[in-house]
Enzyme design. Structure first.
Site, PDB file in Angstrom:
ATOM      1  N   ASP A  48       0.836  -1.206   0.000  1.00  0.00           N
ATOM      2  CA  ASP A  48       0.000   0.000   0.000  1.00  0.00           C
ATOM      3  C   ASP A  48       0.867   1.251   0.000  1.00  0.00           C
ATOM      4  O   ASP A  48       1.570   1.530   0.965  1.00  0.00           O
ATOM      5  CB  ASP A  48      -0.879   0.012   1.262  1.00  0.00           C
ATOM      6  CG  ASP A  48      -1.756   1.243   1.323  1.00  0.00           C
ATOM      7  OD1 ASP A  48      -2.869   1.219   0.763  1.00  0.00           O
ATOM      8  OD2 ASP A  48      -1.327   2.266   1.918  1.00  0.00           O
ATOM      9  N   TYR A  53       3.161   9.819  -0.566  1.00  0.00           N
ATOM     10  CA  TYR A  53       4.284   9.206   0.170  1.00  0.00           C
ATOM     11  C   TYR A  53       5.609   9.419  -0.573  1.00  0.00           C
ATOM     12  O   TYR A  53       6.679   9.202  -0.022  1.00  0.00           O
ATOM     13  CB  TYR A  53       4.076   7.704   0.412  1.00  0.00           C
ATOM     14  CG  TYR A  53       2.816   7.309   1.156  1.00  0.00           C
ATOM     15  CD1 TYR A  53       2.026   8.263   1.791  1.00  0.00           C
ATOM     16  CD2 TYR A  53       2.398   5.982   1.216  1.00  0.00           C
ATOM     17  CE1 TYR A  53       0.857   7.897   2.457  1.00  0.00           C
ATOM     18  CE2 TYR A  53       1.243   5.608   1.880  1.00  0.00           C
ATOM     19  CZ  TYR A  53       0.474   6.569   2.490  1.00  0.00           C
ATOM     20  OH  TYR A  53      -0.680   6.190   3.138  1.00  0.00           O
ATOM     21  N   LYS A  78      -2.871   5.935  -4.278  1.00  0.00           N
ATOM     22  CA  LYS A  78      -3.992   6.844  -3.970  1.00  0.00           C
ATOM     23  C   LYS A  78      -3.778   8.195  -4.641  1.00  0.00           C
ATOM     24  O   LYS A  78      -2.635   8.655  -4.740  1.00  0.00           O
ATOM     25  CB  LYS A  78      -4.095   7.065  -2.451  1.00  0.00           C
ATOM     26  CG  LYS A  78      -3.937   5.788  -1.632  1.00  0.00           C
ATOM     27  CD  LYS A  78      -4.045   6.001  -0.135  1.00  0.00           C
ATOM     28  CE  LYS A  78      -3.679   4.733   0.623  1.00  0.00           C
ATOM     29  NZ  LYS A  78      -2.264   4.622   0.989  1.00  0.00           N
ATOM     30  N   HIS A 111      -7.752   9.546  -1.676  1.00  0.00           N
ATOM     31  CA  HIS A 111      -7.034   9.514  -0.390  1.00  0.00           C
ATOM     32  C   HIS A 111      -7.834  10.129   0.765  1.00  0.00           C
ATOM     33  O   HIS A 111      -7.856   9.588   1.873  1.00  0.00           O
ATOM     34  CB  HIS A 111      -5.679  10.220  -0.553  1.00  0.00           C
ATOM     35  CG  HIS A 111      -4.630   9.743   0.395  1.00  0.00           C
ATOM     36  ND1 HIS A 111      -3.295   9.675   0.071  1.00  0.00           N
ATOM     37  CD2 HIS A 111      -4.701   9.300   1.677  1.00  0.00           C
ATOM     38  CE1 HIS A 111      -2.607   9.214   1.105  1.00  0.00           C
ATOM     39  NE2 HIS A 111      -3.444   8.980   2.086  1.00  0.00           N
TER      40      HIS A 111
HETATM   41  N1  LIG Z   1      -5.107   6.313   3.839  1.00  0.00           N
HETATM   42  C1  LIG Z   1      -4.507   7.046   4.727  1.00  0.00           C
HETATM   43  O1  LIG Z   1      -4.843   8.219   4.932  1.00  0.00           O
HETATM   44  C2  LIG Z   1      -3.371   6.469   5.509  1.00  0.00           C
HETATM   45  C3  LIG Z   1      -2.862   7.160   6.622  1.00  0.00           C
HETATM   46  C4  LIG Z   1      -1.825   6.580   7.334  1.00  0.00           C
HETATM   47  C5  LIG Z   1      -1.339   5.335   6.962  1.00  0.00           C
HETATM   48  N2  LIG Z   1      -1.841   4.691   5.851  1.00  0.00           N
HETATM   49  C6  LIG Z   1      -1.311   3.375   5.418  1.00  0.00           C
HETATM   50  O2  LIG Z   1      -1.350   2.456   6.500  1.00  0.00           O
HETATM   51  C7  LIG Z   1      -0.050   1.937   6.725  1.00  0.00           C
HETATM   52  C8  LIG Z   1       0.155   1.597   8.186  1.00  0.00           C
HETATM   53  O3  LIG Z   1      -0.028   2.721   9.024  1.00  0.00           O
HETATM   54  P1  LIG Z   1       1.175   3.529   9.725  1.00  0.00           P
HETATM   55  O4  LIG Z   1       2.422   3.360   8.959  1.00  0.00           O
HETATM   56  O5  LIG Z   1       0.679   4.912   9.943  1.00  0.00           O
HETATM   57  O6  LIG Z   1       1.306   2.902  11.165  1.00  0.00           O
HETATM   58  P2  LIG Z   1       1.329   1.439  11.846  1.00  0.00           P
HETATM   59  O7  LIG Z   1       1.446   0.376  10.837  1.00  0.00           O
HETATM   60  O8  LIG Z   1       0.202   1.419  12.822  1.00  0.00           O
HETATM   61  O9  LIG Z   1       2.649   1.521  12.717  1.00  0.00           O
HETATM   62  C9  LIG Z   1       3.919   1.646  12.143  1.00  0.00           C
HETATM   63  C10 LIG Z   1       4.917   1.903  13.276  1.00  0.00           C
HETATM   64  O10 LIG Z   1       4.985   0.783  14.147  1.00  0.00           O
HETATM   65  C11 LIG Z   1       6.299   0.219  14.128  1.00  0.00           C
HETATM   66  N3  LIG Z   1       6.119  -1.232  14.110  1.00  0.00           N
HETATM   67  C12 LIG Z   1       5.720  -2.005  13.070  1.00  0.00           C
HETATM   68  N4  LIG Z   1       5.619  -3.295  13.433  1.00  0.00           N
HETATM   69  C13 LIG Z   1       5.989  -3.355  14.736  1.00  0.00           C
HETATM   70  C14 LIG Z   1       6.103  -4.421  15.665  1.00  0.00           C
HETATM   71  N5  LIG Z   1       5.807  -5.673  15.340  1.00  0.00           N
HETATM   72  N6  LIG Z   1       6.501  -4.120  16.920  1.00  0.00           N
HETATM   73  C15 LIG Z   1       6.796  -2.848  17.284  1.00  0.00           C
HETATM   74  N7  LIG Z   1       6.694  -1.790  16.441  1.00  0.00           N
HETATM   75  C16 LIG Z   1       6.301  -2.047  15.164  1.00  0.00           C
HETATM   76  C17 LIG Z   1       6.989   0.763  12.887  1.00  0.00           C
HETATM   77  O11 LIG Z   1       8.373   0.954  13.095  1.00  0.00           O
HETATM   78  P3  LIG Z   1       9.516   0.264  12.159  1.00  0.00           P
HETATM   79  O12 LIG Z   1       9.240   0.622  10.733  1.00  0.00           O
HETATM   80  O13 LIG Z   1      10.770   0.854  12.712  1.00  0.00           O
HETATM   81  O14 LIG Z   1       9.402  -1.221  12.424  1.00  0.00           O
HETATM   82  C18 LIG Z   1       6.312   2.132  12.746  1.00  0.00           C
HETATM   83  O15 LIG Z   1       6.923   3.080  13.582  1.00  0.00           O
HETATM   84  C19 LIG Z   1       0.853   3.071   6.215  1.00  0.00           C
HETATM   85  O16 LIG Z   1       2.185   2.677   6.039  1.00  0.00           O
HETATM   86  C20 LIG Z   1       0.139   3.459   4.953  1.00  0.00           C
HETATM   87  O17 LIG Z   1       0.409   2.531   3.907  1.00  0.00           O
HETATM   88  C21 LIG Z   1      -2.854   5.244   5.137  1.00  0.00           C
END
Ligand SMILES: NC(=O)c1ccc[n+]([C@@H]2O[C@H](COP(=O)([O-])OP(=O)(O)OC[C@H]3O[C@@H](n4cnc5c(N)ncnc54)[C@H](OP(=O)(O)O)[C@@H]3O)[C@@H](O)[C@H]2O)c1
Length: 275
Positions: A48, A53, A78, A111
């Site tokens: 994704d 990004y 997106k 988005h």
């Molecule tokens: N549509 C939208 O508006 C929108 C908004 C935000 C996000 N998104 C999408 O959703 C995806 C996920 O959301 P997100 O990146 O915001 O946050 P998330 O997946 O909830 O959390 C990512 C964070 O958690 C850490 N992490 C990952 N796995 C872990 C584990 N097993 N143990 C401990 N820490 C861990 C990562 O660090 P490390 O990388 O250092 O492991 C990073 O700092 C995004 O990457 C994006 O593709 C979409």
């Protein structure tokens, strides 16, 4: 839901993996290329990204350098807010495809619900879908009333709504609305960007299953019928996050996690954002 290759069937018949890799805040170039490659190597089928990004080129390179056939993968990007509108969305799609270096896309999302723009933007997504450029189309950060606006005029109903979703924001009404309307909900920031990992209730459930808190949260997503796309750039976490297909949370555990809801967001409120 047996493995990383397990899929949900979208309302147009397209198979979408229940699990994938998010790449928000992953740097263009080496960092995103290696995350994508590590994930695909670990068996991930879904990636994704988003135009905003600014890492679509690296995502495309990572895909090409993996030895998995393109048709086995499911790639999402997106259209960014500044590009919304009919013609500008069509142009933004071409730009994203050029950067990704792909012949077709699996899922294209609006988005954010930019006021006065998102219905027109949806019309552009319908055109891309009808032209066969993308296998499924959907939205992101849409509340029920935004979805209703689209459903009122849509020739093609959204197949997916990607929203912030985690135990502190369980969005029961929105999830039920999506289920009733054949829209697959997908969780962003499923780990609340790391803020839930020391929660005592989650820690207790994790210990009982010999799993990590992250794995319990991601399993909770799947058992709620929500697609999930955690982000990590670390190989051991990319593997850990995906190792959730060998245990079940009980009804009691699911309820305990639901009880953590505080309607609390880490990201912007879709009814009140200014970007
Ligand atoms: N549509 C939208 O508006 C929108 C908004 C935000 C996000 N998104 C999408 O959703 C995806 C996920 O959301 P997100 O990146 O915001 O946050 P998330 O997946 O909830 O959390 C990512 C964070 O958690 C850490 N992490 C990952 N796995 C872990 C584990 N097993 N143990 C401990 N820490 C861990 C990562 O660090 P490390 O990388 O250092 O492991 C990073 O700092 C995004 O990457 C994006 O593709 C979409």
């Amino acid at each position: 839901m047996k493995s990383l290759a397990s899929t949900t069937t979208l309302h147009n018949g397209v198979e979408m993996p229940w699990f994938g890799l998010g790449v928000f805040k992953v740097e263009e170039g080496q960092e995103v290329e290696s995350s994508v490659k590590m994930a695909i190597h670990a068996g991930y089928k879904s990636i994704d990204t988003a135009a905003i990004y600014k890492n679509e080129e690296g995502v495309g390179k990572g895909i090409r350098e993996s030895d998995v056939p393109r048709e086995e993968l499911f790639i999402t990007t997106k259209v960014w807010n500044a590009d919304q509108g009919y013609e500008s969305t069509l142009k933004a799609f071409d730009e994203s495809m050029e950067k990704l270096g792909l012949e077709y896309l699996d899922l294209y999302l609006v988005h954010w619900p930019v006021k006065g723009k998102y219905v027109e933007t949806w019309k552009a997504l319908e055109k891309l879908y009808k032209d066969g450029r993308v296998r499924a189309i959907g939205v992101s950060n849409f509340q029920i009333h935004h979805l209703q606006d689209i459903l009122d005029v849509a020739e093609v109903k959204p197949m997916v709504n990607q929203v912030e979703y985690h135990p502190k924001l369980s969005q029961v009404k929105l999830l039920n609305f999506c289920k009733e309307n054949g829209i697959q909900m997908e969780a962003w920031s499923p780990l609340m960007q790391g803020q839930l990992l020391d929660n005592d209730v989650l820690k207790e459930i994790a210990t009982a299953h010999n799993k990590s808190v992250a794995q319990v949260i991601l399993r909770w997503d799947l058992q709620n019928g929500v697609v999930t796309i955690p982000k990590s750039v670390k190989e051991h976490r990319i593997k850990e996050n995906a190792d959730i297909f060998d245990f079940d949370l009980s009804q009691d555990e699911m309820q305990k996690i639901h009880a953590l809801n505080e309607d609390k967001r880490v990201g912007p409120d879709p009814d009140n954002f200014d970007f």
